[in-house]
Design a protein around this motif. Structure first.
Motif, PDB file in Angstrom:
ATOM      1  N   LYS A 283       0.862  -1.178   0.000  1.00 55.60           N
ATOM      2  CA  LYS A 283       0.000   0.000   0.000  1.00 55.60           C
ATOM      3  C   LYS A 283       0.901   1.232   0.000  1.00 55.60           C
ATOM      4  CE  LYS A 283      -3.021   1.802   3.441  1.00 55.60           C
ATOM      5  NZ  LYS A 283      -3.841   1.425   4.592  1.00 55.60           N
ATOM      6  N   VAL A 284       0.697   2.109  -0.974  1.00 54.89           N
ATOM      7  CA  VAL A 284       1.518   3.313  -1.047  1.00 54.89           C
ATOM      8  C   VAL A 284       0.887   4.383  -0.170  1.00 54.89           C
ATOM      9  CG1 VAL A 284       2.402   5.122  -2.560  1.00 54.89           C
ATOM     10  CG2 VAL A 284       2.279   2.757  -3.374  1.00 54.89           C
ATOM     11  N   ILE A 285       1.692   4.981   0.679  1.00 58.37           N
ATOM     12  CA  ILE A 285       1.182   6.066   1.522  1.00 58.37           C
ATOM     13  C   ILE A 285       1.820   7.350   1.023  1.00 58.37           C
ATOM     14  CG2 ILE A 285       1.004   6.944   3.875  1.00 58.37           C
ATOM     15  CD1 ILE A 285       1.218   4.053   4.832  1.00 58.37           C
ATOM     16  N   ASN A 286       0.995   8.201   0.446  1.00 55.43           N
ATOM     17  CA  ASN A 286       1.531   9.432  -0.137  1.00 55.43           C
ATOM     18  C   ASN A 286       1.894  10.424   0.934  1.00 55.43           C
ATOM     19  OD1 ASN A 286       1.314   8.605  -2.741  1.00 55.43           O
ATOM     20  ND2 ASN A 286      -0.780   9.331  -2.968  1.00 55.43           N
ATOM     21  N   SER A 287       2.847  11.271   0.617  1.00 56.59           N
ATOM     22  CA  SER A 287       3.299  12.245   1.620  1.00 56.59           C
ATOM     23  C   SER A 287       2.214  13.275   1.942  1.00 56.59           C
ATOM     24  CB  SER A 287       4.565  12.935   1.145  1.00 56.59           C
ATOM     25  OG  SER A 287       4.513  13.151  -0.225  1.00 56.59           O
ATOM     26  N   ASP A 288       1.213  13.441   1.053  1.00 60.58           N
ATOM     27  CA  ASP A 288       0.143  14.397   1.377  1.00 60.58           C
ATOM     28  C   ASP A 288      -0.887  13.773   2.319  1.00 60.58           C
ATOM     29  OD1 ASP A 288      -1.301  12.665  -0.126  1.00 60.58           O
ATOM     30  OD2 ASP A 288      -1.580  14.011  -1.840  1.00 60.58           O
ATOM     31  N   GLY A 289      -0.647  12.553   2.754  1.00 60.54           N
ATOM     32  CA  GLY A 289      -1.530  11.949   3.745  1.00 60.54           C
ATOM     33  C   GLY A 289      -2.503  10.958   3.134  1.00 60.54           C
ATOM     34  N   ALA A 290      -2.839  11.132   1.867  1.00 61.05           N
ATOM     35  CA  ALA A 290      -3.775  10.209   1.236  1.00 61.05           C
ATOM     36  C   ALA A 290      -3.067   8.887   0.993  1.00 61.05           C
ATOM     37  CB  ALA A 290      -4.247  10.790  -0.081  1.00 61.05           C
ATOM     38  N   SER A 291      -3.777   7.798   1.036  1.00 60.41           N
ATOM     39  CA  SER A 291      -3.125   6.527   0.758  1.00 60.41           C
ATOM     40  C   SER A 291      -3.834   5.824  -0.383  1.00 60.41           C
ATOM     41  CB  SER A 291      -3.140   5.656   2.005  1.00 60.41           C
ATOM     42  OG  SER A 291      -4.440   5.188   2.227  1.00 60.41           O
ATOM     43  N   GLU A 292      -3.092   5.006  -1.050  1.00 55.46           N
ATOM     44  CA  GLU A 292      -3.686   4.306  -2.179  1.00 55.46           C
ATOM     45  C   GLU A 292      -3.637   2.806  -1.936  1.00 55.46           C
ATOM     46  OE1 GLU A 292      -2.694   5.991  -6.289  1.00 55.46           O
ATOM     47  OE2 GLU A 292      -1.179   6.768  -4.913  1.00 55.46           O
ATOM     48  N   GLN A 293      -4.583   2.126  -2.461  1.00 53.64           N
ATOM     49  CA  GLN A 293      -4.643   0.683  -2.289  1.00 53.64           C
ATOM     50  C   GLN A 293      -3.838  -0.008  -3.387  1.00 53.64           C
ATOM     51  OE1 GLN A 293      -5.749  -1.112   0.107  1.00 53.64           O
ATOM     52  NE2 GLN A 293      -6.535   0.603   1.304  1.00 53.64           N
ATOM     53  N   ASN A 294      -3.736  -1.302  -3.258  1.00 51.70           N
ATOM     54  CA  ASN A 294      -3.098  -2.117  -4.307  1.00 51.70           C
ATOM     55  C   ASN A 294      -3.581  -1.698  -5.690  1.00 51.70           C
ATOM     56  OD1 ASN A 294      -1.477  -3.697  -2.893  1.00 51.70           O
ATOM     57  ND2 ASN A 294      -2.724  -5.529  -2.979  1.00 51.70           N
ATOM     58  N   GLY A 295      -2.962  -2.113  -6.676  1.00 50.42           N
ATOM     59  CA  GLY A 295      -3.453  -1.775  -7.998  1.00 50.42           C
ATOM     60  C   GLY A 295      -2.431  -0.899  -8.658  1.00 50.42           C
ATOM     61  N   ARG A 296      -2.301   0.323  -8.178  1.00 51.49           N
ATOM     62  CA  ARG A 296      -1.285   1.188  -8.772  1.00 51.49           C
ATOM     63  C   ARG A 296      -0.001   1.020  -7.980  1.00 51.49           C
ATOM     64  NH1 ARG A 296      -0.508   6.864  -7.574  1.00 51.49           N
ATOM     65  NH2 ARG A 296       1.645   6.899  -8.255  1.00 51.49           N
ATOM     66  N   LEU A 297       0.797   0.090  -8.372  1.00 55.84           N
ATOM     67  CA  LEU A 297       1.999  -0.216  -7.608  1.00 55.84           C
ATOM     68  C   LEU A 297       3.132   0.696  -8.033  1.00 55.84           C
ATOM     69  CD1 LEU A 297       1.813  -4.081  -7.519  1.00 55.84           C
ATOM     70  CD2 LEU A 297       1.149  -2.464  -5.754  1.00 55.84           C
ATOM     71  N   SER A 298       2.933   1.948  -7.742  1.00 55.65           N
ATOM     72  CA  SER A 298       3.935   2.926  -8.121  1.00 55.65           C
ATOM     73  C   SER A 298       4.035   3.939  -6.992  1.00 55.65           C
ATOM     74  CB  SER A 298       3.478   3.591  -9.420  1.00 55.65           C
ATOM     75  OG  SER A 298       4.270   4.711  -9.665  1.00 55.65           O
ATOM     76  N   MET A 299       5.259   4.305  -6.651  1.00 56.46           N
ATOM     77  CA  MET A 299       5.427   5.251  -5.538  1.00 56.46           C
ATOM     78  C   MET A 299       6.501   6.274  -5.869  1.00 56.46           C
ATOM     79  SD  MET A 299       7.541   2.868  -2.813  1.00 56.46           S
ATOM     80  CE  MET A 299       7.897   4.167  -1.615  1.00 56.46           C
ATOM     81  N   GLY A 300       6.419   7.412  -5.205  1.00 56.77           N
ATOM     82  CA  GLY A 300       7.461   8.416  -5.337  1.00 56.77           C
ATOM     83  C   GLY A 300       8.477   8.212  -4.227  1.00 56.77           C
ATOM     84  N   ASP A 301       9.616   8.876  -4.300  1.00 55.97           N
ATOM     85  CA  ASP A 301      10.623   8.649  -3.255  1.00 55.97           C
ATOM     86  C   ASP A 301      10.359   9.447  -1.987  1.00 55.97           C
ATOM     87  OD1 ASP A 301      11.370  11.101  -4.179  1.00 55.97           O
ATOM     88  OD2 ASP A 301      13.410  10.530  -4.759  1.00 55.97           O
ATOM     89  N   THR A 302       9.288  10.230  -1.976  1.00 54.24           N
ATOM     90  CA  THR A 302       8.909  10.857  -0.704  1.00 54.24           C
ATOM     91  C   THR A 302       7.715  10.131  -0.089  1.00 54.24           C
ATOM     92  OG1 THR A 302       7.570  12.431  -1.933  1.00 54.24           O
ATOM     93  CG2 THR A 302       9.771  13.162  -1.275  1.00 54.24           C
ATOM     94  N   ASP A 303       7.204   9.118  -0.790  1.00 52.87           N
ATOM     95  CA  ASP A 303       6.105   8.317  -0.241  1.00 52.87           C
ATOM     96  C   ASP A 303       6.665   7.226   0.665  1.00 52.87           C
ATOM     97  OD1 ASP A 303       4.479   9.769  -1.896  1.00 52.87           O
ATOM     98  OD2 ASP A 303       4.427   8.235  -3.476  1.00 52.87           O
ATOM     99  N   GLN A 304       5.742   6.605   1.387  1.00 55.31           N
ATOM    100  CA  GLN A 304       6.135   5.414   2.151  1.00 55.31           C
ATOM    101  C   GLN A 304       5.400   4.205   1.569  1.00 55.31           C
ATOM    102  OE1 GLN A 304       5.062   6.919   6.076  1.00 55.31           O
ATOM    103  NE2 GLN A 304       7.214   6.706   6.656  1.00 55.31           N
ATOM    104  N   LEU A 305       5.936   3.076   1.793  1.00 54.62           N
ATOM    105  CA  LEU A 305       5.296   1.856   1.302  1.00 54.62           C
ATOM    106  C   LEU A 305       4.984   0.961   2.500  1.00 54.62           C
ATOM    107  CD1 LEU A 305       4.458   0.152  -1.212  1.00 54.62           C
ATOM    108  CD2 LEU A 305       6.701  -0.943  -1.048  1.00 54.62           C
ATOM    109  N   GLU A 306       3.694   0.655   2.661  1.00 60.50           N
ATOM    110  CA  GLU A 306       3.307  -0.256   3.740  1.00 60.50           C
ATOM    111  C   GLU A 306       3.238  -1.671   3.161  1.00 60.50           C
ATOM    112  OE1 GLU A 306       0.049   0.909   6.661  1.00 60.50           O
ATOM    113  OE2 GLU A 306      -0.731  -0.925   5.766  1.00 60.50           O
TER     114      GLU A 306
END
Ligand code: BGC
Length: 762
Positions: A556-579
């Protein structure tokens, strides 16, 4: 209690007193300034127990230490992979220090185990910097929760004992950052240690005590260290240079000689008083913190702490092999063999040696079970003693099983010198082979601070590695052998098949003055994996009396703006976190603990990177049939390597694999993620810049090919087939800017190349 007013003190101290405060009063104390009411504080070794030396004026500090409790050594502790256990140990030591009025524990020691031969490996955690950093931070947080400081040592790159006071570790910066400094960095950032201890050695030709880059730039400037740095005992070289480089306290003391050099330097203008004041202020800040936070009335409860040492030893042991013979039944007639069954080897030699108030052995702990004993060998004598062996063989023949207590005797590994080989004493190997001839149900218990060769590994039924497990190791061993405790440790280092396989082998321990870390970042499993080599036991490996099943890996990608995304879009930025989450189930019939390991692989690395690196671990306790969800949080650093071009950690864009393992060699779940970097490596334009370098900096590298291909084909007046075009694209990658010029005559479109370079500069 009086308070300490640092500002006032700095105003009232004479220059001589200030310089004097920058070295010890004796082996274990800072200086007091009685006329100003400034007290001294005491420091003591560490790290796996309290080694407080009884202070007698005539002793130089090597005297007897107080009766204390020896907990498992770091080599064993690391196998617990248990940050909570390290915190408890730290808190317990902190309590002992408060009871004994010790302000700073000299530890933990968090060196990487570069070679299994290092004589002090038993004092170090691991070959992996992530594991060592997390465990070390937890230990430090534990000690300091009792208002007692730590001294994280030995900063840095002190990975051997041979010529430890003079050797220069020649290490490139990327390797230093990723492997040899990383554990210190984690500890400084997560636990804010009160003090650090510099190492004896040089790094790339500069003594650690006077290494401005190491102490001022990296430790303080980049990591934010806010305590003071002391020397290892006798590690001072150039006193004035050292204070300028950020080394505050010289230990133990130079008899005033170096203090006078500081005074002289201030008087002749080569050292500014501000730098000296700052050093004094940093020392006084820690003296004040301990003194004003001193807790009265704490009792050092040795018996209680011994119980804890027993529990801890059981949590650290690693079951390396079990053909179903363990756990033993209490009624099974067992022959206990080996001197270590009555006098276990439970700690190493040197400054960490604890004066244990009691030591329990396996033989006593097994009283009441159906068991007999034969000595089998003499720990002090390597040569086989045939009569002792015969006695052991006779006993083993008459029993239903044999447990041989083997390992390295004291003189094999210690602070001050390295081992020359991986072998157990000949008397033990011969004994094991002879017992095996009459008793197939043979178990070996190993007491050692670092990997050993096991020539009989395929013949014995089980191997229990208890390392140097502290003073209660005998009881813990019996708890484990008879199933009162379930083994739950995993190896924090690789056991190689042979010494020659070790990545440092050709460059250990170096020549007269230097040791070159030529294997670079490929230490331990990073190397064995990269070379696809077989090992005896891999990093992260260990068995249990139960079994575990892993399932349901989710990202699960956790965006730095607080919103989180579910599986599916398995893409993250380097300021995001990955759960990362998964389920673990105990599928056996007994309670047990499993160490879940998370490794990251850079699947498209543009630089040489290990095939996988540990970036998360968690120990989870499960009753039979129970299932729990385990969660990890990854961030940029989990994916990054250290780029010297950037002078920063860099997680380059591309695909990464998330690997969940029961060990580094048993990956059971796997998923991938695409990472987009927000950083770009700086493009250095010079004659040796290649087309590949240029393309790496373009948002759309295919444009580069297109322009080049067009330029060439129009010059040649022909078109390219798709096959030719593909080959052309590969071939031109190595072209440099200087060769581009000399290719202009055959169609190299220099105008287009210049336009691309211009656009990249903008
Ligand atoms: C060791 C340190 C120890 C110090 C004080 C040195 O020889 O390297 O680890 O803390 O002595 O005993």
């Amino acid at each position: 209690m009086k308070t300490i007013d640092i500002k006032k003190l700095l105003a009232e101290l004479t220059l001589e007193e200030k310089a004097g405060l920058c070295s010890g009063a004796d082996f274990w104390h800072t200086k007091a300034v009685e006329r100003l009411g400034l007290p001294a504080i005491m420091v003591s070794d560490g790290p796996h127990g309290l080694r407080k030396i009884r202070q007698m004026p005539e002793q130089i500090g090597m005297g007897e230490s107080i009766k204390a409790v020896c907990f498992p050594t770091a080599a064993a502790l690391a196998c617990s992979f248990d940050v909570a256990l390290l915190y408890t140990l730290g808190g317990t030591l902190g309590e002992e220090c408060q009871a004994e009025d010790v302000a700073v524990v000299l530890g933990p020691a968090v060196h990487m185990k570069r070679s299994p031969l290092c004589g002090r490996n038993f004092e170090y955690f691991s070959e992996d910097p992530y594991l060592a950093g997390e465990l070390g931070a937890s230990y430090v947080n534990g000690v300091q929760s009792r208002n007692v400081g730590t001294s994280v040592k030995h900063f840095a790159a002190n990975n051997q004992e041979t010529r430890r006071m003079s050797i220069s570790a020649e290490v490139d910066e990327r390797t230093l950052r990723e492997i040899y400094l990383a554990a210190y960095e984690t500890i400084v950032k997560k636990a804010r240690p009160w003090t650090m201890m510099c190492s004896y050695n040089c790094i790339n030709g500069v003594y650690s005590c006077e290494n401005d880059w190491l102490l001022n730039k990296v430790l303080r400037g980049e990591w934010g260290f806010d305590g003071f740095v002391m020397t290892d005992w006798g590690a001072m070289n150039d006193r004035v240079k050292a204070v300028k480089a950020g080394l505050e306290l010289e230990m133990p003391a130079s008899g005033g000689m170096n203090d006078r050099l500081l005074v002289e330097a201030v008087n002749n203008g080569t050292l500014s008083i501000e730098v000296l004041d700052q050093a004094v202020e940093r020392i006084l800040t820690i003296v004040k913190r301990y003194y004003e936070g001193k807790v009265e009335g704490i009792v050092f409860d040795r018996e209680e702490h011994h119980k804890l040492a027993r529990k801890m030893a059981a949590e650290c042991a690693v079951l390396l092999k079990n053909d179903g013979i363990l756990p033993l039944k209490e009624t099974t007639k067992v022959a206990f063999i080996g001197e270590f069954a009555v006098a276990p080897r439970y700690q190493g030699g040197g400054s960490s040696h604890i004066n244990s108030f009691k030591v329990t052995n396996a033989l006593d702990a097994a009283k009441g079970y159906s068991m007999s004993f034969a000595k089998g060998y003499e720990a002090l004598n390597d040569e086989p003693d045939l009569s002792l062996i015969q006695e052991a063989v006779n006993l083993a023949r008459d029993a239903e099983a044999a447990v041989i207590f083997a390992g390295l005797p004291d003189h094999y590994e210690s602070e001050g010198y390295d081992r020359a080989h991986l072998d157990l004493p000949a008397c033990q190997n011969v004994l094991i082979e002879e017992v095996l001839k009459v008793q197939p149900n043979t178990v070996v218990v190993l007491h050692n601070g670092s990997p050993v060769a096991l020539p009989w590994v395929n013949k014995v039924k089980a191997i229990l590695e208890v390392y140097l497990g502290g003073q209660a190791v005998g009881e813990a061993t019996i708890d484990l052998l008879y199933g009162k405790a379930n083994p739950c440790g995993k190896l924090a280092e690789t056991f190689p098949l042979k010494l020659q396989d070790n990545p440092s082998h050709l460059n250990f321990p170096g020549t007269n003055r230097t040791v070159e870390y030529r294997e670079g970042v490929f230490i331990g499993y990073r190397y064995y994996d990269a070379k696809a080599m077989d090992v005896l036991f891999p990093f992260g490996y260990g068995l249990s009396y139960t079994t575990f099943d892993y399932s349901d890996l989710g990202l699960k990608v956790i965006n730095s703006d607080g919103a989180s995304e579910q599986n599916g879009r398995l893409s993250m930025g380097d300021t995001d976190q990955l759960e990362v989450s998964l389920k673990v189930r105990n599928t056996g019939s007994v309670y047990g603990k499993e160490i879940v390991q998370l490794y990251v692989r850079d699947a498209e690395a543009s630089v040489g990177r290990p095939p996988k690196e540990l970036k998360g671990f968690l120990k989870v306790a499960l009753a039979p049939g129970e299932e729990k969800t385990v969660t990890f949080l990854l961030d940029k650093r989990s994916f990054a390597y250290y780029s010297t071009d950037l002078g920063d950690w860099f997680a380059e864009s591309g695909a990464y694999d998330i690997l969940i393992g029961k060990s580094s060699r048993e990956i059971v779940l796997e998923a991938s993620i695409e990472l987009q970097s927000s950083q770009k490596l700086p493009l250095i334009f010079d004659d040796r810049t290649t087309f590949a370098d240029i393309m790496a900096h373009m948002d759309d590298p295919s444009l580069f090919y297109q322009l080049m291909a067009e330029g060439f084909t129009s010059a040649a007046g022909a078109s390219m087939s798709s096959e030719e075009r593909r080959m052309f694209m590969e071939i031109i990658k190595a072209t440099t800017l200087h060769s581009a010029r000399s290719l202009a005559g055959i169609g190299m479109p220099l105008d287009k190349l210049d336009a691309i370079l211009e656009s990249l500069k903008r």
